[in-house]
Design an enzyme around this catalytic site. Structure first.
Site, mmCIF file in Angstrom:
data_model
loop_
_atom_site.group_PDB
_atom_site.id
_atom_site.type_symbol
_atom_site.label_atom_id
_atom_site.label_comp_id
_atom_site.label_asym_id
_atom_site.label_seq_id
_atom_site.Cartn_x
_atom_site.Cartn_y
_atom_site.Cartn_z
ATOM 1 N N SER A 22 0.817 -1.212 0.000
ATOM 2 C CA SER A 22 0.000 0.000 0.000
ATOM 3 C C SER A 22 0.854 1.267 0.000
ATOM 4 O O SER A 22 1.817 1.383 0.764
ATOM 5 C CB SER A 22 -0.925 0.020 1.220
ATOM 6 O OG SER A 22 -1.638 1.242 1.270
ATOM 7 N N LYS A 75 -13.110 -4.961 2.332
ATOM 8 C CA LYS A 75 -14.073 -3.880 2.088
ATOM 9 C C LYS A 75 -15.524 -4.291 2.345
ATOM 10 O O LYS A 75 -16.312 -3.518 2.886
ATOM 11 C CB LYS A 75 -13.938 -3.353 0.661
ATOM 12 C CG LYS A 75 -12.654 -2.581 0.405
ATOM 13 C CD LYS A 75 -12.642 -2.023 -1.012
ATOM 14 C CE LYS A 75 -11.381 -1.235 -1.285
ATOM 15 N NZ LYS A 75 -11.396 -0.620 -2.644
ATOM 16 N N GLY A 136 -14.881 -4.291 -18.037
ATOM 17 C CA GLY A 136 -14.684 -5.056 -16.812
ATOM 18 C C GLY A 136 -15.879 -4.964 -15.886
ATOM 19 O O GLY A 136 -16.545 -3.924 -15.807
#
Length: 286
Positions: A22, A75, A136
């Protein structure tokens, strides 16, 4: 989400599994320094099994954090465990930003805001089109579809290898979202003013297909939410064919800003120095 709370000693996090990759600590660390704030922001790796306990510690304040960011694979469960998810999170079924307020854990999803803010900065007027094509139908496409729809684009065409996945998104986001198989790509691109790649096609070590962008509107914008490499093969193709392009790095930077303002009480700025800092880190880890 912002307020004027005292910023001394406030601590925020990014959590995922894994989370070593990250760049959020770099982004928020830069803002803390430039705004001369005393808080901290760090990466905390949490396994899926340990995530509920991590959230419990956040809620009872024993973790010492006022909030943070959530990335893959947490998430969806973050959304479920929040006391007050907002409407964006509710529709997406996923949250990437958490904060404590009045003793409750609030949640939102800033991915869509990051996407539109990047386009607003790099290509103002992108949303004047009535037709967009999203390549997508994975998790990353949801926030993009939501944000494009909410900016008033009337027709959103989702193209995916598995058309059933695209149809699920059409069912979720409403009648203006249409599902198509890959074979229909050229046809649905006709007169579209926005083309968005949300797939991993063109990422490092991924072979990108050759796409003829000529059916798009003459002033169309082609963007990619992938930012490694910065200029993906799809963006390079679009550029060579004469279309305006916007890379995905700005989405990463802009999606971080709302959370920072919520936790630390100051609105950060996405500037060229920050962008250069992240690009340098990307180059270092090639």
């Amino acid at each position: 989400m912002g307020d004027s709370r005292e910023t001394h000693g406030l601590n925020a996090f990014v959590t995922g599994y894994p989370v070593k990759h990250s760049r959020s600590p770099l982004i928020h660390g830069y803002w803390l320094r430039t705004l001369n704030l005393a808080g901290s922001y760090r990466a905390v790796e949490v396994t899926p099994d340990d995530f509920p306990a991590f959230i419990a510690a956040l809620k009872d304040r024993s973790s010492g954090f006022v909030g943070g960011n959530v990335t893959i694979p947490h998430k969806e469960i973050a959304f479920k465990l929040a006391d007050r998810p907002d409407e964006l999170s509710e529709e997406l079924g996923a949250s990437n930003t958490l904060w404590l307020e009045d003793g409750l854990l609030h949640a939102t999803n800033t991915d869509g805001r990051g996407f539109t803010a990047n386009l607003d900065e790099c290509h103002p007027g992108w949303d004047r089109t009535d037709r967009a094509v999203i390549l997508g139908a994975g998790g990353a496409s949801r926030a993009v579809i939501q944000a494009v729809r909410d900016r008033g684009v009337n027709e959103i065409h989702v193209v995916n290898r598995t058309v059933e996945r695209a149809q699920e998104l059409s069912d979720r986001f409403g009648a203006q979202v249409h599902a198509h198989p890959m074979a229909a790509l050229g046809e649905v691109m006709r007169s579209a003013g926005l083309f968005v790649n949300t797939t991993s096609l063109g990422m490092e070590n991924e072979v990108a297909p050759t796409i003829d962008f000529s059916p798009l509107a003459e002033n169309a914008v082609v963007t990619d939410i992938v930012y490694v490499p910065l200029k993906t093969p799809l963006l390079a193709q679009a550029e060579e064919q004469g279309f305006a392009t916007v890379d995905g790095l700005g989405m990463l930077l802009h999606q971080a800003a709302p959370g920072f303002e919520t936790w630390f009480g100051k609105r950060p700025v996405v500037d060229e120095v920050l962008r250069a800092l992240i690009i340098a880190d990307m180059d270092k880890h090639r």
